[in-house]
Design an enzyme around this catalytic site. Structure first.
Site, PDB file in Angstrom:
ATOM      1  N   ASP A  60      -6.950  -2.735  -3.003  1.00 33.03           N
ATOM      2  CA  ASP A  60      -7.484  -1.801  -2.148  1.00 33.03           C
ATOM      3  C   ASP A  60      -8.552  -1.982  -3.198  1.00 33.03           C
ATOM      4  O   ASP A  60     -10.023  -1.339  -3.027  1.00 33.03           O
ATOM      5  CB  ASP A  60      -7.082  -0.571  -1.502  1.00 33.03           C
ATOM      6  CG  ASP A  60      -6.391  -0.156  -2.771  1.00 33.03           C
ATOM      7  OD1 ASP A  60      -6.547  -0.693  -4.049  1.00 33.03           O
ATOM      8  OD2 ASP A  60      -5.743   1.262  -2.372  1.00 33.03           O
ATOM      9  N   SER A  61      -8.391  -2.758  -4.349  1.00 38.43           N
ATOM     10  CA  SER A  61      -9.667  -2.956  -5.297  1.00 38.43           C
ATOM     11  C   SER A  61     -10.551  -3.706  -4.781  1.00 38.43           C
ATOM     12  O   SER A  61     -11.494  -3.658  -5.697  1.00 38.43           O
ATOM     13  CB  SER A  61      -9.234  -3.434  -6.680  1.00 38.43           C
ATOM     14  OG  SER A  61      -7.953  -4.072  -6.799  1.00 38.43           O
ATOM     15  N   ASP A  99      -2.524  -5.108   0.191  1.00 41.88           N
ATOM     16  CA  ASP A  99      -2.442  -3.978   0.239  1.00 41.88           C
ATOM     17  C   ASP A  99      -2.795  -2.882   0.973  1.00 41.88           C
ATOM     18  O   ASP A  99      -3.268  -2.821   2.045  1.00 41.88           O
ATOM     19  CB  ASP A  99      -3.359  -3.313  -0.792  1.00 41.88           C
ATOM     20  CG  ASP A  99      -3.261  -2.347  -1.908  1.00 41.88           C
ATOM     21  OD1 ASP A  99      -1.887  -1.944  -1.724  1.00 41.88           O
ATOM     22  OD2 ASP A  99      -3.820  -2.280  -2.665  1.00 41.88           O
ATOM     23  N   LYS A 129       1.993  -4.091   0.271  1.00 43.73           N
ATOM     24  CA  LYS A 129       2.523  -2.972  -0.905  1.00 43.73           C
ATOM     25  C   LYS A 129       2.038  -1.242  -0.615  1.00 43.73           C
ATOM     26  O   LYS A 129       0.465  -1.166   0.361  1.00 43.73           O
ATOM     27  CB  LYS A 129       1.604  -3.467  -1.949  1.00 43.73           C
ATOM     28  CG  LYS A 129       1.867  -2.787  -3.174  1.00 43.73           C
ATOM     29  CD  LYS A 129       1.260  -2.649  -4.338  1.00 43.73           C
ATOM     30  CE  LYS A 129      -0.367  -2.499  -4.752  1.00 43.73           C
ATOM     31  NZ  LYS A 129      -0.911  -1.596  -4.910  1.00 43.73           N
ATOM     32  N   GLU A 131       1.704   2.765  -2.109  1.00 39.22           N
ATOM     33  CA  GLU A 131       1.686   3.848  -3.337  1.00 39.22           C
ATOM     34  C   GLU A 131       2.513   4.280  -3.238  1.00 39.22           C
ATOM     35  O   GLU A 131       2.668   5.099  -2.186  1.00 39.22           O
ATOM     36  CB  GLU A 131       0.289   4.344  -3.698  1.00 39.22           C
ATOM     37  CG  GLU A 131      -0.712   2.910  -4.000  1.00 39.22           C
ATOM     38  CD  GLU A 131      -2.199   3.721  -4.623  1.00 39.22           C
ATOM     39  OE1 GLU A 131      -2.203   5.082  -4.914  1.00 39.22           O
ATOM     40  OE2 GLU A 131      -2.779   2.304  -4.972  1.00 39.22           O
ATOM     41  N   GLU A 197       1.752   0.668 -12.794  1.00 42.73           N
ATOM     42  CA  GLU A 197       0.224   0.793 -13.309  1.00 42.73           C
ATOM     43  C   GLU A 197       0.108   2.060 -14.258  1.00 42.73           C
ATOM     44  O   GLU A 197       0.720   3.206 -14.253  1.00 42.73           O
ATOM     45  CB  GLU A 197      -0.581   1.185 -11.852  1.00 42.73           C
ATOM     46  CG  GLU A 197      -1.793   0.997 -12.763  1.00 42.73           C
ATOM     47  CD  GLU A 197      -2.529   0.910 -11.575  1.00 42.73           C
ATOM     48  OE1 GLU A 197      -2.591   1.033 -10.709  1.00 42.73           O
ATOM     49  OE2 GLU A 197      -4.067   1.241 -12.343  1.00 42.73           O
TER      50      GLU A 197
HETATM   51  O1  KIV Z   1      -6.078  -2.722  -5.993  1.00 40.70           O
HETATM   52  C1  KIV Z   1      -5.475  -2.719  -6.516  1.00 40.70           C
HETATM   53  O2  KIV Z   1      -5.829  -4.453  -7.382  1.00 40.70           O
HETATM   54  C2  KIV Z   1      -4.093  -2.881  -7.306  1.00 40.70           C
HETATM   55  C3  KIV Z   1      -3.421  -3.051  -8.641  1.00 40.70           C
HETATM   56  C4  KIV Z   1      -4.389  -2.503  -9.237  1.00 40.70           C
HETATM   57  C5  KIV Z   1      -2.504  -2.451  -8.378  1.00 40.70           C
HETATM   58  O3  KIV Z   1      -3.438  -1.958  -6.440  1.00 40.70           O
END
Ligand code: KIV
Length: 280
Positions: A60-61, A99, A129, A131, A197
């Site tokens: 989600d980055s 994510d 993934k 959190e 992280e």
């Molecule tokens: O979204 C992302 O890039 C992440 C990583 C920083 C672990 O969750």
């Protein structure tokens, strides 16, 4: 898990062997480091896959790196699905992790399963993934029970930036106990790996020794089973300040900026297009 290793390496005769969750487990057992990068498009996905990167995270980055948001909070499932499909469609060997964005799993296990199923059905990703440690264990368990692999993510969790009081290292001092509890909770819930992280190296070492599943560091030092970086940070494309833990392996901003200037000057001077770029 790169090149010469027997778990995921390319084979000349039948093409590269797909990385699977068991390869993560085997890598931990055999002390082979796992590598991951984020990717949000088919072009970088193909390059990273061919370079032997073991897994690609469609993070989600993308919010900060592709979609123009300041944080990851506004990112939606509908925005990540086409990016994840592009990455999954471009790789032959790498394991692709989708994510789950903020607001797509916090309400409970059924919401989490619904989101995970969408990613698996609509993108071709190999895992999801999400959190959170203890607070997300019900969601992880429900998704895993349905046959979908989950990569957990603890320590600094960007979706909780405001709750955590900013971009702050987690697991220092008394925080270590909670971090260990989170690590054990995600393993017990069935996660196949866990991202740590921004945690101190020694805390990451203790977690790595305590857990049976592999740990993946994003700013958690060298003692984990693998390393993951946001590709735009790592390749020198992100403007402004980048975190201390990032080592830059290229200066793509410089290269692209110089190329754009050279082209602009060639067009202005009438040098481009030349006869070799023109049709008769
Ligand atoms: O979204 C992302 O890039 C992440 C990583 C920083 C672990 O969750």
């Amino acid at each position: 898990m790169s090149e010469q290793n027997p778990y995921g390496g390319a084979s000349a005769s039948d093409g590269p062997k797909r990385v699977r969750t068991r390869h993560f487990q085997n890598a931990k057992r055999d002390g082979i480091k796992i590598t991951g990068l984020t990717s949000y498009d088919q072009l970088t996905a193909r390059i990273f896959d061919e370079a032997g990167i073991d897994f690609l995270l469609v993070g989600d980055s993308a919010g900060n790196n592709v979609l123009g948001y300041e944080t990851t909070l506004p990112v939606t499932v509908d925005e990540l699905i086409p990016l994840t499909r592009a990455v999954a469609g471009a790789v032959r060997r790498a394991f692709v992790v989708a994510d789950m964005p903020f607001g797509s799993y916090e309400s409970g296990a059924e919401e989490a399963l619904h989101t995970a199923v969408r990613f698996m059905k609509e993108t071709g990703a190999h895992a999801v993934k999400l959190e959170g440690g203890e607070r997300s264990h019900k969601q992880i368990r429900r998704i895993v029970q349905s046959g979908i692999p989950v990569m957990a993510h603890i320590g600094y969790t960007p979706q909780s930036e405001h709750g955590l009081g900013g971009h702050i290292i987690q697991g220092r001092g008394e925080g270590l106990e909670q971090l260990l509890a989170d690590a054990v909770a995600v393993q017990e819930a069935g996660a196949f790996a866990v991202v740590l992280e921004m945690v101190p190296s020694d805390a990451a070492r203790q977690i790595t020794e305590r857990l049976d599943i592999p740990t993946i560091s994003v700013g958690a030092g060298p003692h984990t089973d693998g390393q993951l970086l946001v590709w735009t940070d790592w390749a020198g494309l992100t403007p402004g300040r980048i975190p201390k833990f990032v080592k830059q392996y290229a200066d793509l901003s410089g290269i692209l900026g110089a190329a754009a200037q050279a082209w602009q000057q060639d067009v202005s001077a009438g040098v481009y297009p030349g006869p070799e770029h023109s049709y008769e």
